[in-house]
Design a protein around this motif. Structure first.
Motif, PDB file in Angstrom:
ATOM      1  N   GLU A  61      10.918  -2.613  -6.184  1.00 13.24           N
ATOM      2  CA  GLU A  61      11.000  -1.920  -4.657  1.00 13.24           C
ATOM      3  C   GLU A  61      13.122  -1.300  -5.309  1.00 13.24           C
ATOM      4  O   GLU A  61      13.492  -2.511  -4.973  1.00 13.24           O
ATOM      5  CB  GLU A  61      10.847  -3.022  -4.023  1.00 13.24           C
ATOM      6  CG  GLU A  61      11.618  -1.988  -2.397  1.00 13.24           C
ATOM      7  CD  GLU A  61      11.005  -1.095  -1.997  1.00 13.24           C
ATOM      8  OE1 GLU A  61      11.902   0.245  -1.882  1.00 13.24           O
ATOM      9  OE2 GLU A  61       9.540  -0.949  -1.992  1.00 13.24           O
ATOM     10  N   ARG A  63      14.402   0.428  -3.065  1.00  8.03           N
ATOM     11  CA  ARG A  63      15.311   1.279  -2.414  1.00  8.03           C
ATOM     12  C   ARG A  63      16.112   0.030  -1.819  1.00  8.03           C
ATOM     13  O   ARG A  63      15.279  -1.119  -1.565  1.00  8.03           O
ATOM     14  CB  ARG A  63      14.511   2.370  -1.401  1.00  8.03           C
ATOM     15  CG  ARG A  63      13.827   3.496  -2.158  1.00  8.03           C
ATOM     16  CD  ARG A  63      13.364   5.021  -1.650  1.00  8.03           C
ATOM     17  NE  ARG A  63      13.894   4.830  -0.594  1.00  8.03           N
ATOM     18  CZ  ARG A  63      13.255   5.889   0.410  1.00  8.03           C
ATOM     19  NH1 ARG A  63      12.440   6.148   0.572  1.00  8.03           N
ATOM     20  NH2 ARG A  63      14.145   6.146   1.755  1.00  8.03           N
ATOM     21  N   GLY A  64      16.643   0.144  -1.243  1.00  6.06           N
ATOM     22  CA  GLY A  64      17.496  -1.505  -0.016  1.00  6.06           C
ATOM     23  C   GLY A  64      18.094  -2.657  -1.141  1.00  6.06           C
ATOM     24  O   GLY A  64      17.841  -3.187  -0.515  1.00  6.06           O
TER      25      GLY A  64
END
Length: 74
Positions: A61, A63-64
């Motif tokens: 992941e 993103r973020g």
């Protein structure tokens, strides 16, 4: 003065190469080497990419995330 030069001499080797390249379909034949290369490009490489995509689905992941967070989820 602008226009094609009459003193332009074409390389005979390049002319033969261009002629062969335009008529390649006339001389090409299936053989075992072509069959293996086609099999690798049409089955092995897409299969390996599909396997890798399914194997790593949801693992990363991007993103973020903050600087100190890890990319992998599991």
């Amino acid at each position: 003065m602008a226009g094609p030069s009459k003193s332009l001499v074409l390389d005979p080797a390049l002319q033969r190469y261009y002629e062969l390249n335009t008529n390649r379909y006339k001389y090409w034949r299936w053989n075992s080497r072509h069959a293996w290369i086609s099999f690798i490009y049409m089955a092995v490489i897409p299969g390996a990419l599909t396997w890798a995509a399914y194997k790593t689905e949801g693992k990363y992941e991007l993103r973020g995330k903050r600087k100190e967070d890890t990319i992998s989820e599991w």
